[in-house]
Design an enzyme around this catalytic site. Structure first.
Site, PDB file in Angstrom:
ATOM      1  N   ASP A 171    -101.840   9.293 103.918  1.00  0.00           N
ATOM      2  CA  ASP A 171    -100.962   9.506 105.068  1.00  0.00           C
ATOM      3  C   ASP A 171     -99.818   8.493 104.998  1.00  0.00           C
ATOM      4  O   ASP A 171    -100.012   7.304 105.298  1.00  0.00           O
ATOM      5  CB  ASP A 171    -101.758   9.346 106.366  1.00  0.00           C
ATOM      6  CG  ASP A 171    -100.938   9.691 107.614  1.00  0.00           C
ATOM      7  OD1 ASP A 171     -99.706   9.803 107.498  1.00  0.00           O
ATOM      8  OD2 ASP A 171    -101.535   9.826 108.692  1.00  0.00           O
ATOM      9  N   ASP A 196    -100.493  14.878 118.580  1.00  0.00           N
ATOM     10  CA  ASP A 196    -100.405  13.852 117.539  1.00  0.00           C
ATOM     11  C   ASP A 196     -99.411  12.806 118.019  1.00  0.00           C
ATOM     12  O   ASP A 196     -98.197  13.021 117.970  1.00  0.00           O
ATOM     13  CB  ASP A 196     -99.948  14.478 116.220  1.00  0.00           C
ATOM     14  CG  ASP A 196     -99.683  13.435 115.134  1.00  0.00           C
ATOM     15  OD1 ASP A 196    -100.177  12.301 115.263  1.00  0.00           O
ATOM     16  OD2 ASP A 196     -98.977  13.759 114.156  1.00  0.00           O
ATOM     17  N   LYS A 213     -97.250   2.216 119.061  1.00  0.00           N
ATOM     18  CA  LYS A 213     -98.623   2.521 118.654  1.00  0.00           C
ATOM     19  C   LYS A 213     -99.262   1.350 117.908  1.00  0.00           C
ATOM     20  O   LYS A 213    -100.481   1.188 117.929  1.00  0.00           O
ATOM     21  CB  LYS A 213     -98.611   3.780 117.786  1.00  0.00           C
ATOM     22  CG  LYS A 213     -99.973   4.291 117.371  1.00  0.00           C
ATOM     23  CD  LYS A 213     -99.822   5.590 116.596  1.00  0.00           C
ATOM     24  CE  LYS A 213    -101.127   6.104 116.057  1.00  0.00           C
ATOM     25  NZ  LYS A 213    -100.947   7.369 115.311  1.00  0.00           N
ATOM     26  N   GLU A 249    -107.309  10.932 112.733  1.00  0.00           N
ATOM     27  CA  GLU A 249    -106.209  11.613 112.053  1.00  0.00           C
ATOM     28  C   GLU A 249    -106.613  12.167 110.680  1.00  0.00           C
ATOM     29  O   GLU A 249    -106.245  13.310 110.351  1.00  0.00           O
ATOM     30  CB  GLU A 249    -105.010  10.664 111.936  1.00  0.00           C
ATOM     31  CG  GLU A 249    -104.341  10.404 113.289  1.00  0.00           C
ATOM     32  CD  GLU A 249    -103.342   9.257 113.247  1.00  0.00           C
ATOM     33  OE1 GLU A 249    -103.156   8.670 112.159  1.00  0.00           O
ATOM     34  OE2 GLU A 249    -102.759   8.947 114.301  1.00  0.00           O
TER      35      GLU A 249
END
Length: 438
Positions: free
Chosen positions: A225, A37, A100, A203
């Site tokens: 999330d 992850d 990211k 994800e």
């Protein structure tokens, strides 16, 4: 003929018996495929343990199950994860985080300028791609995928130390919104770290697998999330063993860092009220930020906590500015923390309502609401979601480790680990676009 069939049957039975006895009495093989992850704020690595069917999230030498997604460059080398903590304030221009957000994306010049304005490090435009300017004993640029590769290399080494075997294969998760280019650049980062990526999994699908939803009778799953820096809401529709992402929305400028910042601003104002000046020394700011972060975590399990921070405030003396050592103490209640962040918490409902509207569902049609990301531990946020849906969200999995748990299950499937698991397949939705609110 019947004798041949009997012999074949006996042979197959012997093979099955040998396999069963091997599982019972021989040590299980070491996992050879890891689940990764690569998060915006934290990274984790996990494995599916053959034999027991359990997922193990691997820790570092201190037992920490995740590492900060931060890489810092100094004249002496490259520092990754927890090793960077003391460099964030002392070496901000060479300490890269949130990489990211930039990986595999092509930016319009004005968009990249606006996006990079929030960071202390310098973001350069290389034909639409972001690169980070590093100045130590020389000046050079590094790419977002290079930053990702350093984080992935760190996790690979953690896995090799824990498992005692070389690791070269992995499954990795990416946000559902990532396009083909962003996925390919994520794979490139892994390749730079010496890893062969067997599969890329979204994800939200990984989180659904962690909650076991690929094996139960549900149709509509909402994944919230909320991590350190971003909010992503995904509406999944399960069709047999396959997941289709029906709608996505979020806020890429809302997360735990923003909640901490509100508490930090409150603390600095209380210092000013008590001592006439606000903290200005880098060491003081660093200590106060650490104390605020710890207080935020404490308030997820306690109704109140105490800030206690040694500071050296710059005050005006008879001969000019001087350092005055003090001990700043301030009680913080959960109620006060919720008041400071009330408007930010309410923003969480906006993308939830959007994905339901775009997915043509009412909130009563949602079978499961699952929580991912450390910020969903905050009691007020859980209460807000529960009140909106009229039922409690599923919190049976550690939200910090939900994604890596699901990816590790998928890694076990790709590695053929026993006991065999049901794989969660994803149906591509090429027409889907994520709605962003900020």
């Amino acid at each position: 003929m019947s004798g041949e069939m009997s012999a074949i049957g006996s042979f197959i039975l012997a093979l099955l018996l040998a396999g069963y006895l091997g599982q019972q009495f021989l040590p299980p093989p070491k996992p050879k495929v890891v689940g990764l992850d690569l998060g915006t704020t934290f990274c984790s690595v996990g494995v599916f343990q053959a034999g027991t069917g359990e997922v193990e999230v691997l820790g570092d030498a201190e037992g920490r199950k995740s590492i900060p997604s931060v890489v810092s460059f100094t004249a002496t080398g490259i520092h990754v994860g927890h090793d960077v903590q003391d460099l964030i304030d002392s070496n901000p221009q060479n300490t890269i985080y949130d990489a990211k957000r930039f990986i595999g994306k092509v930016f319009e010049p004005d968009v990249l300028i606006a996006e990079s304005a929030r960071y202390p490090f310098q973001v350069m435009n290389n034909n639409g791609s972001a690169e980070f300017l590093i100045t130590t004993n020389q000046t050079y640029t590094v790419t977002p995928e290079f930053i990702g590769s350093q984080l992935l290399l760190k996790m690979r080494k953690m896995a090799e130390e824990q498992l005692g075997v070389p690791i070269h294969k992995a499954v990795i998760s990416v946000p559902a919104e990532f396009d083909e280019m962003q996925r390919n650049y994520t794979i490139r980062a892994a390749n730079m770290a010496g890893l062969d990526i067997l599969r890329v999994i979204n994800e939200p699908t990984a989180a659904a697998m962690a909650y076991g939803l690929h094996k139960v009778d549900v149709s509509n799953v909402l994944v919230v999330d909320l991590g350190g820096g971003t909010l992503d809401v995904s509406l999944l529709n399960k069709q047999g063993g396959m997941f289709l992402t029906r709608a996505m929305a979020g806020n890429n400028k809302l997360g735990g860092q923003d909640f901490s910042q509100r508490l930090f601003q409150h603390a600095t104002e209380r210092v000013r009220q008590q001592y006439g000046v606000t903290p200005s020394l880098k060491e003081d700011i660093h200590r106060l930020r650490q104390a605020v972060e710890e207080a935020k975590l404490n308030l997820t399990v306690a109704s109140s906590t105490q800030l206690r921070v040694p500071l050296r405030l710059l005050t005006q003396g008879p001969r000019g500015p001087q350092e005055t050592p003090i001990i700043f103490q301030e009680p913080i209640s959960r109620e006060r923390f919720e008041e400071l962040n009330a408007d930010l918490f309410q923003k969480i409902l906006t993308p939830i309502k959007t994905v339901l509207e775009e997915g043509h569902l009412s909130k009563e049609d949602v079978d499961e609401v699952v929580l991912v990301g450390g910020s969903t531990r905050i009691p007020r946020i859980r209460r807000l979601i529960a009140e909106y849906f009229g039922k409690e969200p599923n919190t049976s999995v550690d939200p910090d480790l939900a994604v890596v748990t699901g990816v590790a299950i998928q890694a076990g499937i790709m590695g053929g680990s026993w006991p065999l698991q049901v794989s969660a397949l994803e149906i591509p939705n090429h027409h889907l676009r994520k709605r962003n609110f900020s």
